[in-house]
Motif scaffolding. Structure first.
Motif, PDB file in Angstrom:
ATOM      1  N   LEU A  43      65.744  81.463  57.129  1.00  0.00           N
ATOM      2  CA  LEU A  43      65.055  81.808  58.303  1.00  0.00           C
ATOM      3  C   LEU A  43      63.503  81.950  58.013  1.00  0.00           C
ATOM      4  CD1 LEU A  43      67.208  83.912  60.348  1.00  0.00           C
ATOM      5  CD2 LEU A  43      66.962  81.495  60.702  1.00  0.00           C
ATOM      6  N   THR A  44      62.806  81.113  58.645  1.00  0.00           N
ATOM      7  CA  THR A  44      61.117  81.054  58.782  1.00  0.00           C
ATOM      8  C   THR A  44      60.652  80.491  57.488  1.00  0.00           C
ATOM      9  OG1 THR A  44      60.769  83.340  57.758  1.00  0.00           O
ATOM     10  CG2 THR A  44      61.175  83.216  60.081  1.00  0.00           C
ATOM     11  N   SER A  45      61.409  79.747  56.658  1.00  0.00           N
ATOM     12  CA  SER A  45      61.154  79.160  55.178  1.00  0.00           C
ATOM     13  C   SER A  45      60.289  78.301  55.151  1.00  0.00           C
ATOM     14  CB  SER A  45      62.371  79.312  54.179  1.00  0.00           C
ATOM     15  OG  SER A  45      63.046  78.092  54.618  1.00  0.00           O
ATOM     16  N   GLY A  46      60.060  77.395  56.236  1.00  0.00           N
ATOM     17  CA  GLY A  46      59.382  76.169  56.480  1.00  0.00           C
ATOM     18  C   GLY A  46      57.688  76.288  56.434  1.00  0.00           C
ATOM     19  N   THR A  47      57.434  76.313  58.015  1.00  0.00           N
ATOM     20  CA  THR A  47      55.940  76.879  58.259  1.00  0.00           C
ATOM     21  C   THR A  47      55.404  78.047  58.839  1.00  0.00           C
ATOM     22  OG1 THR A  47      55.507  74.240  58.968  1.00  0.00           O
ATOM     23  CG2 THR A  47      54.133  75.769  59.830  1.00  0.00           C
ATOM     24  N   PRO A 281      60.002  68.686  47.441  1.00  0.00           N
ATOM     25  CA  PRO A 281      61.411  68.826  47.017  1.00  0.00           C
ATOM     26  C   PRO A 281      62.328  68.948  48.075  1.00  0.00           C
ATOM     27  CG  PRO A 281      60.138  70.733  46.430  1.00  0.00           C
ATOM     28  CD  PRO A 281      59.049  69.632  47.043  1.00  0.00           C
ATOM     29  N   ASN A 282      63.586  68.791  47.811  1.00  0.00           N
ATOM     30  CA  ASN A 282      64.726  69.142  48.820  1.00  0.00           C
ATOM     31  C   ASN A 282      64.961  70.566  48.956  1.00  0.00           C
ATOM     32  OD1 ASN A 282      65.243  66.322  49.325  1.00  0.00           O
ATOM     33  ND2 ASN A 282      66.698  66.283  47.467  1.00  0.00           N
ATOM     34  N   ASP A 283      64.679  71.344  47.928  1.00  0.00           N
ATOM     35  CA  ASP A 283      64.623  72.619  47.915  1.00  0.00           C
ATOM     36  C   ASP A 283      63.538  73.594  48.425  1.00  0.00           C
ATOM     37  OD1 ASP A 283      63.200  72.281  45.735  1.00  0.00           O
ATOM     38  OD2 ASP A 283      64.509  73.658  44.393  1.00  0.00           O
ATOM     39  N   PHE A 284      62.501  72.879  49.357  1.00  0.00           N
ATOM     40  CA  PHE A 284      61.212  73.463  49.460  1.00  0.00           C
ATOM     41  C   PHE A 284      61.745  74.498  50.567  1.00  0.00           C
ATOM     42  CE2 PHE A 284      57.385  73.443  52.166  1.00  0.00           C
ATOM     43  CZ  PHE A 284      56.330  73.299  50.875  1.00  0.00           C
ATOM     44  N   CYS A 285      61.124  75.803  49.978  1.00  0.00           N
ATOM     45  CA  CYS A 285      61.746  76.787  50.963  1.00  0.00           C
ATOM     46  C   CYS A 285      60.530  78.220  50.436  1.00  0.00           C
ATOM     47  CB  CYS A 285      62.779  77.323  50.413  1.00  0.00           C
ATOM     48  SG  CYS A 285      63.749  79.028  51.421  1.00  0.00           S
ATOM     49  N   PHE A 286      59.927  78.534  51.454  1.00  0.00           N
ATOM     50  CA  PHE A 286      58.889  79.474  51.115  1.00  0.00           C
ATOM     51  C   PHE A 286      57.728  79.176  50.404  1.00  0.00           C
ATOM     52  CE2 PHE A 286      62.401  82.489  52.765  1.00  0.00           C
ATOM     53  CZ  PHE A 286      61.704  82.776  53.881  1.00  0.00           C
ATOM     54  N   ASP A 287      57.502  77.740  50.154  1.00  0.00           N
ATOM     55  CA  ASP A 287      56.733  77.226  49.144  1.00  0.00           C
ATOM     56  C   ASP A 287      55.381  76.651  49.804  1.00  0.00           C
ATOM     57  OD1 ASP A 287      58.611  77.259  46.838  1.00  0.00           O
ATOM     58  OD2 ASP A 287      59.591  75.612  47.685  1.00  0.00           O
ATOM     59  N   LEU A 288      54.310  76.456  49.052  1.00  0.00           N
ATOM     60  CA  LEU A 288      53.239  76.060  49.190  1.00  0.00           C
ATOM     61  C   LEU A 288      52.911  74.854  48.466  1.00  0.00           C
ATOM     62  CD1 LEU A 288      51.141  79.233  49.239  1.00  0.00           C
ATOM     63  CD2 LEU A 288      52.060  78.043  51.227  1.00  0.00           C
TER      64      LEU A 288
END
Length: 819
Positions: A43-47, A281-288
Motif C-alpha cells: 500500500l502507498t508504494s507507487g507514487t 522493474p516489475n518489482d518497483f516498490c517504494f523506489d525512486l
C-alpha cells in the motif's frame, strides 16, 4: 493479510495508493461492504509515499474546489474516527510573485477563490517576511495568502483510510498483482491474479502509473504517462519551524515547505522528462528513479536565491519519483466508455493527496449511482477519444503538462506538443490563408487568420492581445458582411432505428418529433435536471436523425446515449464525426454568397430558420442547415469530407465584393457571447438546469411523454431557482476579460463568470456567468442592482442583462426567465 482471495466481490479496486484507499473508504461509508482492494506490491508504494502531500484548496472549477475542500475536512477528522493520525497541519499557503504578470495571475487566483468561497487575500512583502523570515524577498512584488490550506503525511493518511474501510468490512490484499481482466458481453466480469480469480460486478482502476497498462488488459483506453518529478529534502536549518505556510514560488518553478526542521523543495521544471514505463522493474516498490543533479541544478540555484541558508544546508536526499500526468493536466475519473462496470480514478497530475479525499468520495458515489453527483466533466475520462491513448502522444504531452504546471494562465495559451493529430478536411486551405491554429480535443482549429502583410505580435498577455484588431475584422465581417468558419470538429452521431423517436423523446427535453427537414435544439438532462449535454437534432427521415454536439462532447455523449438505450429498443448510434465537414457561412451577405455557388433557393419562404435541405453546391451535393451559433443569418453546410475542400475554395472565390473573411474560434467566441449562446462545459453543465440557464423555453413538459430530468425540473419550477445565468458587459471598453472572474452585486460576491471575450459589436468585453439570487427576483436584481466584475483584484463596473446583449434583426433564439 491473508492470501486466500474470495471467489467473488461486488466491487474490486485495483491499486492501493491514496485514490484506491480513499475510494474503498468511501464505498464502505456508503454501505458497500463487499469490496476488495488489490495492491500489486505494498500500500502507498507507487507514487503516494513520496508525495509532497500539500493540500491547496483552490482548483479551476467549483466542483474540483469542493473536492479539495472536502479533503481538508476529511484529513483533519480521520484521526478522531479511526484512531490513526494523518499528520494534518493547517499551515496555509502563500503564492508569491516576482513579475507583474505573475502577480496578475496570482490576483486572478485570489479573485476566483472568493467566488468559490475559499479564504484568500493579498499580502505584502512585510507580511510574507513575518511568515518566512529566512526568505530573500528582494525581487518579490507580493503574494496571495490562503490560510486554510495545509499538508498531511501521505502514508499515515492512507493508513487511516484503510483502517476506516476495514472497520466497515472492506478487504485489502497486498502483493497481489493483477495479471488479466475478464470481460463478458462487453462488461467487466473478473480479475485474475497469481493467487486466484475474483469475479466481480464492477472494477475500479486506481493503479496510478500502471493504470494505462491495466486498461490495455481489457481493451480500455486510460490515457496517462509517468514523468520524473523532483524534490530535495534537507536536514535541519536554523529559522525553520513546523507549520510555516507553503510557499509557491512559481516564477522559479518550485514550491517550498518545512519538513522535520529542514525544507522540502519540489519543482515543476520547464524541461520535464517523460518516463517509459517499460524501463521500470516489475518489482518497483517504494523506489525512486536515478538521481540527476545536473537536471535539478537550475531549480536548486533558484532555491538558494530564495532561501540563502540552503547554500550551506546539508541535503538529506534528492527525490526523483515517477508521477502520472495526462494530456490536458486534469485527472481521469469516472466510468470508462468501452466497458460496462469499469471505473477509473488516476492520472492525478501531482494533485493526488490534495484531491484524493474528495475524489475518492465522488468516485465512490459514481460507482454506486452510475453517475456523478456533481459536475465532474472537466476530469471525466470520456472527454478523450481512443486516439489519445497513443504512447508517443502521451510521452510528449504529459511532459509538457508537467513543465507548464506553473505556467501563467494567459488567454490564448495553446499546447505545443502532440499537435497536428486531427486535421479537418479544410486544413490545407487554412494553412495557405495563414491561420493561427489552436487545439481542441485533438482537432487543429483556426483561432484566427492573419491577413497578408499584416504585422502580428504573438506575445501572450493579460492586456489587449496582438490579434485584437485582426479578430475585430473577422467579427465585423460576420456581423456586417459575411464570414466563413470551419466547424468540422462538431461531434456528429447518426441515430436511427424503428424506436428512434420514442428513444429520443425520452432522452431529450425538447420535442424532437418534428417533420423531416426540421432542426431541434434540445437539452439532454440527468436525473437532477442538469445538462448532460445540449445538441441540435436534424431529422433526416422518419427513423433517422443526425445528432450534432460540441467538439469536446462526442465520446461522452455517445456513451451516455448508449447507456440510456433499453434492451428492447431498436436504435443504433454511429459516430460519423469524421465523415462530414461543416462549413458555416454567416452574416448578412451569407444568402448572396451561397447563391453564387448553388442553384438552391435560400429565401426565408423556401428555406426557413431551423430547417435543412439537401442542395447542389459547387459540383457536388451537401446538406445545408439554416442555423447559426453567431446570431446572424447563416447556414451550416454538412458535406462529405472528401468533397469539402473544393466547395470551400469555391466559396472563397465567390466571395469577391461581398466583404468575405475567414473567421476563427476567437471571433466566434465573442459573437456567440454577444448573442447569449451557451457553451456546454463552460456556461452549462451537469449542475446547471435549463431554469438556471434561462433556457426553459427549450423544455417541453407537455410533449406527451416523460423524459429524463422532467420530475426534477418540475420540482424546481415549483420551488424556484437559487441562481440565474446572466450576461454582462464591462462598462470600460479597455477592460479585458477571460472568464472565471468574480461577479459582485451591491458590494457582495454573487457568483463568477463562466466565459468571456471581447464583444466588438458592443464595443467592450462581454461575459456570461451565474449570480446567486438569495430569494430575489432575477429581473428585479438585474434592473436595480449595482454590478461589478472583479478581475485580478480590481473591480470594474458592468451592465447586466437577462437578454442578449446584441440581437440581430430576424434572430429566432431567445433567452427567457427560466419559467
Amino acid at each position: 493479510m491473508t492470501k486466500t482471495l474470495p471467489s467473488h466481490a461486488e466491487i474490486v479496486i485495483v491499486g492501493g495508493g491514496i485514490l484506491g484507499c480513499s475510494t474503498a473508504y468511501h464505498l464502505a461509508k456508503n454501505g458497500c461492504k463487499d469490496v476488495v482492494l488489490l495492491e500489486r506490491a505494498k500500500l502507498t508504494s507507487g507514487t503516494t509515499w513520496h508525495s509532497a502531500a500539500m493540500v491547496r484548496q483552490l482548483r479551476s472549477t467549483v466542483s474540483l474546489t469542493q473536492l479539495t475542500k472536502y479533503s481538508t475536512e476529511l484529513y483533519s477528522s480521520l484521526a478522531e474516527e479511526t484512531g490513526q493520525e494523518t499528520g494534518w497541519i493547517k499551515c496555509g499557503s502563500i503564492s508569491i510573485a516576482s513579475t507583474p504578470d505573475r502577480m496578475t495571475h496570482n490576483r486572478r487566483q485570489g479573485t476566483l477563490a472568493r467566488a468559490f468561497n475559499v479564504e484568500a487575500w493579498e499580502i505584502g512583502i512585510d507580511e510574507i517576511a513575518d511568515y518566512w523570515p529566512i526568505a530573500n524577498l528582494d525581487d518579490v512584488i507580493g503574494g496571495i495568502y490562503s490560510p486554510n490550506d495545509g499538508r498531511v503525511n501521505p502514508s499515515d493518511t492512507c493508513a487511516a483510510l484503510v483502517k476506516g474501510a476495514k472497520m466497515r468490512g472492506v478487504s485489502f490484499y497486498e502483493d497481489t498483482a493483477v495479471t488479466n481482466i475478464r470481460v463478458t458481453n462487453g462488461r467487466v466480469s473478473g480479475v485474475e491474479t497469481a493467487e486466484g480469480t475474483i469475479t466481480c460486478d464492477k472494477l475500479v482502476v486506481c493503479s496510478g502509473l500502471w493504470s494505462r497498462r491495466v486498461g490495455l488488459m481489457m481493451g480500455a483506453s486510460i490515457p496517462l504517462n509517468p514523468c520524473e518529478h523532483y524534490a530535495i529534502m534537507t536536514k535541519a536549518i536554523d529559522g525553520v519551524r513546523i507549520g510555516m505556510p507553503i510557499i509557491g514560488d512559481h516564477d522559479n518553478h518550485m514550491y517550498i515547505r518545512d519538513e522535520v526542521g529542514g525544507l522540502l523543495i519540489g519543482c515543476f521544471e520547464p524541461n520535464a522528462r517523460a518516463i517509459d514505463l517499460a524501463d521500470l522493474p516489475n518489482d518497483f516498490c517504494f523506489d525512486l528513479l536515478k538521481e540527476d543533479w545536473d537536471h535539478f541544478e537550475p531549480i536548486i540555484e533558484g532555491a538558494i536565491r530564495r532561501i540563502p541558508a540552503l547554500e550551506s544546508a546539508e541535503i538529506k536526499t534528492l527525490i526523483n519519483g515517477p508521477e502520472s500526468f495526462t494530456t490536458d493536466g486534469n485527472f481521469l475519473m469516472g466510468e470508462a466508455p468501452e466497458l460496462a462496470g469499469l471505473f477509473v480514478g488516476c492520472g492525478m497530475n501531482s494533485m493526488g493527496m490534495a484531491s484524493g479525499g474528495g475524489v475518492g468520495r465522488a468516485l465512490a458515489e459514481w460507482v454506486i449511482n452510475g453517475e456523478p453527483t456533481l459536475d465532474l466533466s472537466s476530469v471525466d475520462i470520456r472527454r478523450f477519444g481512443r486516439f489519445r491513448n497513443n504512447l508517443a502522444t502521451l510521452k510528449e504531452r504529459s511532459a509538457e503538462m508537467l513543465s507548464k504546471h506553473y505556467a501563467i494562465s494567459y488567454p490564448g495559451r495553446e499546447p505545443e506538443t502532440a499537435r497536428n493529430v486531427r486535421l479537418t478536411p479544410l486544413h490545407s486551405a487554412h494553412e495557405r490563408n495563414n491561420a493561427q491554429f489552436g487545439e481542441r480535443s485533438g482537432w487543429e482549429r483556426p483561432n484566427f487568420f492573419i491577413p497578408e502583410n499584416t504585422p502580428f505580435d504573438p506575445t501572450l498577455t493579460y492586456g489587449k492581445p496582438g490579434w485584437f484588431d485582426i479578430v475585430a475584422e473577422e467579427h465585423k465581417a460576420a456581423r456586417e458582411k459575411v464570414a466563413i468558419f470551419d466547424q468540422s470538429p462538431f461531434g456528429k452521431l447518426q441515430i436511427e432505428g424503428r424506436d428512434v423517436v420514442a428513444y429520443l423523446q425520452r432522452v431529450a427535453a425538447n420535442n424532437v418529433d418534428v417533420p423531416v427537414g426540421r432542426l431541434v435544439y434540445t437539452p439532454l438532462l440527468n436525473k437532477r435536471g442538469g445538462y448532460e449535454s445540449d445538441a441540435v437534432l436534424m431529422r433526416l427521415a422518419s427513423d433517422r436523425y443526425l445528432f450534432i454536439t460540441g467538439t469536446a462532447q462526442t465520446e461522452r455523449d455517445l456513451h451516455w446515449l448508449s447507456k440510456q438505450r433499453r434492451d428492447d429498443e431498436w436504435v443504433t448510434l454511429v459516430n460519423v464525426t469524421s465523415a462530414y465537414a461543416v462549413i458555416s457561412v454567416m452574416g448578412p451577405n451569407a444568402r448572396t454568397l451561397l447563391k453564387r455557388v448553388s442553384n438552391a433557393s435560400f429565401s426565408n419562404a423556401d428555406f426557413p430558420f431551423m430547417t435543412h435541405q439537401e442542395i447542389e453546391i459547387g459540383k457536388t451535393v451537401a446538406r445545408a442547415a439554416r442555423v447559426s451559433y453567431v446570431g446572424e443569418l447563416g447556414w451550416e453546410i454538412h458535406i462529405a469530407s472528401d468533397q469539402a475542400l473544393p466547395v470551400y475554395n469555391a466559396l472563397l472565390d465567390a466571395g469577391q465584393g461581398l466583404g468575405l473573411r475567414c473567421g476563427g474560434t476567437v471571433a466566434m467566441g465573442g459573437l456567440r457571447l454577444e448573442k447569449g449562446y451557451c457553451s456546454w462545459g463552460h456556461d452549462i453543465g451537469t449542475d446547471d438546469t435549463p431554469l438556471h440557464a434561462g433556457m426553459g423555453f427549450t423544455v417541453k413538459f407537455d410533449k406527451g411523454c416523460d423524459f429524463i430530468g422532467r420530475d426534477a425540473l418540475l420540482k424546481q419550477r415549483e420551488s424556484g431557482i437559487n441562481r440565474r445565468r446572466i450576461l454582462l458587459k464591462a462598462d470600460d471598453p479597455e477592460v479585458m476579460l477571460q472568464g472565471s472572474e468574480t461577479i459582485i452585486v451591491d458590494g457582495r460576491v454573487c457568483g463568477h463568470t463562466t466565459s468571456a471575450a471581447y464583444g466588438y459589436t458592443i464595443g467592450s468585453a462581454v461575459a456570461m456567468g451565474y449570480m446567486s439570487l438569495q430569494g430575489a427576483d432575477a429581473a428585479a436584481l438585474v434592473k436595480q442592482g449595482k454590478f461589478e466584475i472583479e478581475a485580478a483584484g480590481k473591480r470594474h463596473a458592468a451592465t447586466a442583462s437577462l437578454q442578449a446583449l446584441h440581437d440581430p434583426k430576424g434572430a429566432r433564439m431567445k433567452v427567457d426567465d427560466g419559467a
